[in-house]
Design a protein around this motif. Structure first.
Motif, short mmCIF file in Angstrom:
data_model
loop_
_atom_site.label_atom_id
_atom_site.label_comp_id
_atom_site.label_asym_id
_atom_site.label_seq_id
_atom_site.Cartn_x
_atom_site.Cartn_y
_atom_site.Cartn_z
N SER A 8 0.81 -1.22 0.00
CA SER A 8 0.00 0.00 0.00
C SER A 8 0.84 1.27 0.00
O SER A 8 0.32 2.35 -0.27
N GLY A 9 2.12 1.16 0.33
CA GLY A 9 2.98 2.33 0.39
C GLY A 9 3.10 2.92 1.78
O GLY A 9 3.97 3.76 2.04
N GLN A 10 2.25 2.49 2.70
CA GLN A 10 2.35 2.96 4.08
C GLN A 10 3.58 2.34 4.75
O GLN A 10 4.04 1.27 4.37
N ASP A 11 4.08 3.03 5.76
CA ASP A 11 5.35 2.62 6.37
C ASP A 11 5.31 1.19 6.88
O ASP A 11 6.23 0.40 6.62
N HIS A 12 4.25 0.83 7.61
CA HIS A 12 4.18 -0.52 8.17
C HIS A 12 4.08 -1.56 7.06
O HIS A 12 4.74 -2.61 7.12
N SER A 13 3.27 -1.29 6.04
CA SER A 13 3.15 -2.23 4.92
C SER A 13 4.47 -2.40 4.18
O SER A 13 4.83 -3.50 3.75
N LEU A 14 5.21 -1.31 4.05
CA LEU A 14 6.52 -1.38 3.40
C LEU A 14 7.48 -2.23 4.22
O LEU A 14 8.23 -3.05 3.67
N ASP A 15 7.46 -2.07 5.54
CA ASP A 15 8.32 -2.89 6.41
C ASP A 15 7.96 -4.37 6.29
O ASP A 15 8.85 -5.24 6.21
N VAL A 16 6.66 -4.67 6.27
CA VAL A 16 6.21 -6.05 6.14
C VAL A 16 6.63 -6.62 4.79
O VAL A 16 7.09 -7.76 4.69
N ASN A 26 15.27 -16.11 0.96
CA ASN A 26 15.97 -17.14 1.74
C ASN A 26 15.54 -18.54 1.35
O ASN A 26 16.29 -19.51 1.50
N GLU A 27 14.30 -18.67 0.84
CA GLU A 27 13.77 -19.97 0.43
C GLU A 27 13.85 -20.15 -1.09
O GLU A 27 13.21 -21.05 -1.64
N ASN A 28 14.64 -19.30 -1.75
CA ASN A 28 14.92 -19.41 -3.18
C ASN A 28 13.71 -19.17 -4.08
O ASN A 28 13.66 -19.66 -5.22
N THR A 76 -8.28 -10.84 2.38
CA THR A 76 -6.95 -11.10 2.95
C THR A 76 -7.04 -12.22 3.98
O THR A 76 -7.76 -12.11 4.97
N ASP A 77 -6.28 -13.30 3.73
CA ASP A 77 -6.32 -14.48 4.60
C ASP A 77 -5.21 -14.52 5.63
O ASP A 77 -5.24 -15.34 6.54
N TRP A 78 -4.20 -13.66 5.46
CA TRP A 78 -3.03 -13.73 6.33
C TRP A 78 -2.82 -12.40 7.05
O TRP A 78 -3.13 -11.33 6.51
N ARG A 79 -2.28 -12.46 8.25
CA ARG A 79 -1.96 -11.27 9.01
C ARG A 79 -0.46 -10.98 8.93
O ARG A 79 0.35 -11.83 8.56
N GLU A 84 6.07 -16.17 8.28
CA GLU A 84 6.75 -17.47 8.19
C GLU A 84 5.78 -18.58 7.80
O GLU A 84 6.11 -19.46 6.99
N LYS A 85 4.56 -18.53 8.34
CA LYS A 85 3.56 -19.53 7.99
C LYS A 85 3.15 -19.40 6.52
O LYS A 85 2.92 -20.40 5.84
N LEU A 86 3.06 -18.16 6.04
CA LEU A 86 2.72 -17.94 4.63
C LEU A 86 3.79 -18.52 3.72
O LEU A 86 3.49 -19.19 2.73
N VAL A 87 5.05 -18.27 4.03
CA VAL A 87 6.14 -18.80 3.21
C VAL A 87 6.13 -20.32 3.23
O VAL A 87 6.35 -20.98 2.19
#
Length: 268
Positions: A8-16, A26-28, A76-79, A84-87
């Motif tokens: 979204s461009g918001q700071d928290h979303s960018l960090d996530v 890391n998982e290629n 949206t299904d994930w928080r 890690e669970k999503l990956v």
């Protein structure tokens, strides 16, 4: 698997997004914003709608996954704390998906030879900028009514929980590939009459709205907004394409409705 990250461009979303990108690398996994297999959106429902429109040309091949960084959303299904669970779910991907209907909208503008085609995940609205919208409504090419009021909203089943609901429309399960038209502040008295209720139409039917009174209009298709153009006709139908979501732990539709409008605290 090629993955695009759309935030979204918001700071928290960018960090996530940055944290998720590192976990994927890391998982290629391959990060590809041009020709992805999966698009992961980080933000809210509005972010996901924007991503769908960005990748509209790839609709038949791409699947979407939503990561929410605020309150729970419908798509949206994930928080943001479950990266890690999503990956891990992505690593076990076997092509599972669920498809939702899209609206196909053809708008004939004054002075244009061909209609402009839009697609909507949620809904489309037509309003007159000033005064009352007067328009003939055709269903399947047959005149149904002459509408007078603030405007009309045509939605998909998934969009039935959005603006459609706020103007009195019905909530429709997305497995029903139908389209719905809801009135926005219609005029009903001894002289002027409309059906006075939302209409749910079969997937092979179409709605055509032809403004009668001259003037300029506000037309929307999801987050796209066209203001001030003269519109001769708008035609709505269910699109051949669907929007596809990766089904790793896809939240049930009625659970989404309950979470959004009732809440766990109100359970009997």
């Amino acid at each position: 698997m090629k993955i695009a990250l759309y935030h979204s461009g918001q700071d928290h979303s960018l960090d996530v997004a940055n944290d998720l990108k590192q976990l994927l690398l890391n998982e290629n996994f391959e990060i590809d914003d041009v020709d992805p297999d999966i698009v992961i959106t980080i933000g809210g429902d509005g972010t996901l709608l924007s991503a769908v429109h960005k990748y509209r040309a790839l609709m038949n091949k791409v699947r979407f996954v939503g990561v929410h960084t605020g309150h729970l959303g419908f798509y949206t299904d994930w928080r943001d704390y479950e990266l890690e669970k999503l990956v891990a779910a992505l690593k076990e991907d076997h092509g599972e998906e669920v498809g939702y209907p899209l609206l196909e909208i053809a708008v004939q503008y004054e002075g244009e030879k061909k209609p402009v085609i839009y697609n909507a995940v949620n809904e489309s609205t037509l309003k007159k900028i000033s005064g009352t919208l007067v328009a003939d409504v055709y269903i399947g090419g047959v005149l149904f009514e002459r509408f007078r009021g603030d405007g009309l909203c045509v939605s998909t089943p998934t969009g039935s929980t959005a603006y459609n609901r706020s103007v009195g429309g019905a909530i429709v399960h997305p497995r029903l590939k139908v389209l719905q038209m809801a009135e926005i502040a219609s005029i009903n008295n001894r002289v002027f009459r409309t059906v006075g209720a939302s209409l749910i139409l079969a997937p092979n039917e179409k709605i055509t709205i032809i403004p009668v009174a001259q003037g300029t209009f506000n037309f929307t298709s999801d987050r796209e907004d066209t203001v001030g153009r003269v519109i001769k006709q708008v035609e709505y139908r269910i699109a051949k394409e669907e929007v596809h979501f990766a089904k790793y732990r896809h939240t049930g539709f009625w659970n989404r409705v309950q979470n959004a409008f009732i809440g766990k605290d109100n359970e009997v």
